[in-house]
Design an enzyme around this catalytic site. Structure first.
Site, PDB file in Angstrom:
ATOM      1  N   TYR A 155      49.850  17.741  46.403  1.00 11.28           N
ATOM      2  CA  TYR A 155      50.570  16.712  45.625  1.00 11.28           C
ATOM      3  C   TYR A 155      50.675  15.427  46.445  1.00 11.28           C
ATOM      4  O   TYR A 155      50.820  14.329  45.894  1.00 11.28           O
ATOM      5  CB  TYR A 155      51.950  17.231  45.183  1.00 11.28           C
ATOM      6  CG  TYR A 155      52.502  16.469  44.003  1.00 11.28           C
ATOM      7  CD1 TYR A 155      51.794  16.390  42.806  1.00 11.28           C
ATOM      8  CD2 TYR A 155      53.733  15.818  44.078  1.00 11.28           C
ATOM      9  CE1 TYR A 155      52.297  15.687  41.721  1.00 11.28           C
ATOM     10  CE2 TYR A 155      54.242  15.112  42.985  1.00 11.28           C
ATOM     11  CZ  TYR A 155      53.521  15.047  41.821  1.00 11.28           C
ATOM     12  OH  TYR A 155      54.015  14.341  40.743  1.00 11.28           O
ATOM     13  N   LYS A 162      57.625  10.462  43.693  1.00 10.93           N
ATOM     14  CA  LYS A 162      58.541  11.071  42.709  1.00 10.93           C
ATOM     15  C   LYS A 162      59.965  11.171  43.277  1.00 10.93           C
ATOM     16  O   LYS A 162      60.938  11.093  42.528  1.00 10.93           O
ATOM     17  CB  LYS A 162      58.042  12.455  42.279  1.00 10.93           C
ATOM     18  CG  LYS A 162      56.752  12.430  41.454  1.00 10.93           C
ATOM     19  CD  LYS A 162      56.897  11.661  40.150  1.00 10.93           C
ATOM     20  CE  LYS A 162      55.701  11.850  39.228  1.00 10.93           C
ATOM     21  NZ  LYS A 162      55.701  10.915  38.094  1.00 10.93           N
TER      22      LYS A 162
HETATM   23  P1  NAD Z   1      48.604  11.287  31.265  1.00  8.40           P
HETATM   24  O1  NAD Z   1      47.371  10.931  32.017  1.00  8.40           O
HETATM   25  O2  NAD Z   1      48.450  11.764  29.883  1.00  8.40           O
HETATM   26  O3  NAD Z   1      49.649  10.100  31.294  1.00  8.40           O
HETATM   27  C1  NAD Z   1      49.751   9.174  32.357  1.00  8.40           C
HETATM   28  C2  NAD Z   1      49.926   7.823  31.702  1.00  8.40           C
HETATM   29  O4  NAD Z   1      50.142   6.816  32.672  1.00  8.40           O
HETATM   30  C3  NAD Z   1      48.667   7.412  30.904  1.00  8.40           C
HETATM   31  O5  NAD Z   1      49.022   7.153  29.566  1.00  8.40           O
HETATM   32  C4  NAD Z   1      48.233   6.136  31.592  1.00  8.40           C
HETATM   33  O6  NAD Z   1      47.680   5.184  30.703  1.00  8.40           O
HETATM   34  C5  NAD Z   1      49.576   5.642  32.138  1.00  8.40           C
HETATM   35  N1  NAD Z   1      49.416   4.583  33.126  1.00  8.40           N
HETATM   36  C6  NAD Z   1      48.808   4.619  34.345  1.00  8.40           C
HETATM   37  N2  NAD Z   1      48.826   3.393  34.912  1.00  8.40           N
HETATM   38  C7  NAD Z   1      49.471   2.561  34.035  1.00  8.40           C
HETATM   39  C8  NAD Z   1      49.803   1.182  34.020  1.00  8.40           C
HETATM   40  N3  NAD Z   1      49.455   0.367  35.030  1.00  8.40           N
HETATM   41  N4  NAD Z   1      50.471   0.680  32.954  1.00  8.40           N
HETATM   42  C9  NAD Z   1      50.814   1.479  31.900  1.00  8.40           C
HETATM   43  N5  NAD Z   1      50.510   2.786  31.849  1.00  8.40           N
HETATM   44  C10 NAD Z   1      49.844   3.318  32.898  1.00  8.40           C
HETATM   45  O7  NAD Z   1      49.313  12.425  32.177  1.00  8.40           O
HETATM   46  P2  NAD Z   1      50.773  13.077  32.093  1.00  8.40           P
HETATM   47  O8  NAD Z   1      50.667  14.313  32.912  1.00  8.40           O
HETATM   48  O9  NAD Z   1      51.239  13.147  30.702  1.00  8.40           O
HETATM   49  O10 NAD Z   1      51.659  12.048  32.934  1.00  8.40           O
HETATM   50  C11 NAD Z   1      52.881  11.504  32.469  1.00  8.40           C
HETATM   51  C12 NAD Z   1      53.929  11.592  33.561  1.00  8.40           C
HETATM   52  O11 NAD Z   1      54.266  12.962  33.781  1.00  8.40           O
HETATM   53  C13 NAD Z   1      53.499  11.055  34.920  1.00  8.40           C
HETATM   54  O12 NAD Z   1      54.583  10.372  35.502  1.00  8.40           O
HETATM   55  C14 NAD Z   1      53.206  12.332  35.695  1.00  8.40           C
HETATM   56  O13 NAD Z   1      53.343  12.130  37.102  1.00  8.40           O
HETATM   57  C15 NAD Z   1      54.309  13.206  35.172  1.00  8.40           C
HETATM   58  N6  NAD Z   1      54.181  14.641  35.399  1.00  8.40           N
HETATM   59  C16 NAD Z   1      53.054  15.308  35.052  1.00  8.40           C
HETATM   60  C17 NAD Z   1      52.975  16.660  35.273  1.00  8.40           C
HETATM   61  C18 NAD Z   1      51.727  17.418  34.925  1.00  8.40           C
HETATM   62  O14 NAD Z   1      51.538  18.520  35.443  1.00  8.40           O
HETATM   63  N7  NAD Z   1      50.861  16.894  34.072  1.00  8.40           N
HETATM   64  C19 NAD Z   1      54.039  17.371  35.839  1.00  8.40           C
HETATM   65  C20 NAD Z   1      55.203  16.665  36.184  1.00  8.40           C
HETATM   66  C21 NAD Z   1      55.253  15.299  35.965  1.00  8.40           C
END
Ligand code: NAD
Length: 254
Positions: A155, A162
């Site tokens: 990570y 985070k």
């Molecule tokens: P995802 O790729 O579907 O979403 C990430 C989003 O961030 C995308 O829509 C992307 O366009 C956006 N993004 C990146 N740079 C950007 C910018 N400059 N301006 C506007 N938007 C921007 O993936 P996800 O997993 O749904 O991620 C959403 C959140 O959840 C993130 O913060 C991620 O760290 C967090 N998260 C994910 C997981 C997992 O396992 N997938 C677990 C815990 C937390």
């Protein structure tokens, strides 16, 4: 038990139908909220537009969170159409690949700055813009991960990023609580999304979560959506400043 009927929600972070933001948007819409949905850029637009249509979004607008003018334009649009905002969903993260795949110790200054600005700074910029539109109170949410708390292999620098996001959540919750604006972080277990595919050996993280979580179930975007819908509702009016795990209990054993 609760309804979001008539509530206005801004959803930032839908990339496709696997996105956590999409699961949340679906749940909010199902409970009656009206939505504003953003897309990152023209490349992302064709993937997000059909989802925004399906969600019957009142507003569909571009938003790169590094672009202050775009943030201003979006909030002008929200103020003009709705005159207020009740719910802000921030589900955005970014880190340059070479920094994400290296040791935290080796993270470049530029990479660290970008990861912090896009993944953390943007949450406070958007919340600050939302504040005057939340005169009757509101709910702001972001998405964190267990790697904020404990060292999770691969990570890497997103752990400290985070951790900062969770701290920002707590400070803003303390500052905005007297105005009835609640700020919470959701912390789902690993989910296969586009952002997750950038993390090395992510499949191993999924296997470990399913094996070790007390429920032996991986979280789904619908699970996250259901929790977010509750937190967005007036039933959760006294819940703020929390990091809410939606991980089958992994955080108690992980
Ligand atoms: P995802 O790729 O579907 O979403 C990430 C989003 O961030 C995308 O829509 C992307 O366009 C956006 N993004 C990146 N740079 C950007 C910018 N400059 N301006 C506007 N938007 C921007 O993936 P996800 O997993 O749904 O991620 C959403 C959140 O959840 C993130 O913060 C991620 O760290 C967090 N998260 C994910 C997981 C997992 O396992 N997938 C677990 C815990 C937390």
């Amino acid at each position: 038990m609760f309804s979001l009927s008539g509530k206005k929600a801004l959803i930032v972070g839908i990339a496709n139908s696997h996105s956590i933001a999409y699961g949340i948007a679906q749940a909010l819409r199902e409970q009656g909220a009206e939505l504003a949905v953003t897309y990152l850029n023209e490349k992302a637009r064709p993937f997000v537009e059909p989802l925004a249509q399906e969600l019957e979004a009142d507003i569909f607008a571009p938003l790169d969170v590094t672009d202050t003018a775009q943030i201003d334009t979006l909030f002008d649009q929200i103020e003009e159409l709705w005159g207020r905002l009740d719910i802000l969903i921030h589900a955005v993260a970014f880190c340059p690949m070479e920094d994400l795949h290296g040791r935290v110790t080796d993270c470049s200054r530029q990479g660290f700055r970008m990861a912090m600005d896009i993944s953390v700074g943007s949450f406070l910029h958007l919340t600050r813009e939302a504040e005057p539109l939340m005169a009757d109170g509101g709910a702001c949410m972001t998405i964190s991960y267990f790697g904020a708390e404990k060292v999770v292999e691969n990570y890497n620098v997103m752990g400290p990023v985070k951790a900062a996001l969770e701290s920002v959540t707590k400070y803003m919750a303390a500052e905005l609580g007297p105005k009835g604006i609640r700020v919470n972080a959701l912390s789902p277990g690993p989910l296969m999304t586009r952002a997750a595919s950038g993390i090395a050996h992510f499949d191993q993280l999924l296997d470990m979560a399913a094996e070790r979580a007390p429920t032996h179930q991986l979280a789904t975007i619908a699970d996250v959506g259901a929790y977010a819908a509750f937190l967005a509702s007036d039933s959760a009016k006294n819940v703020t400043g929390g990091v809410h795990y939606i991980d089958g209990g992994y955080h108690i054993v992980g």
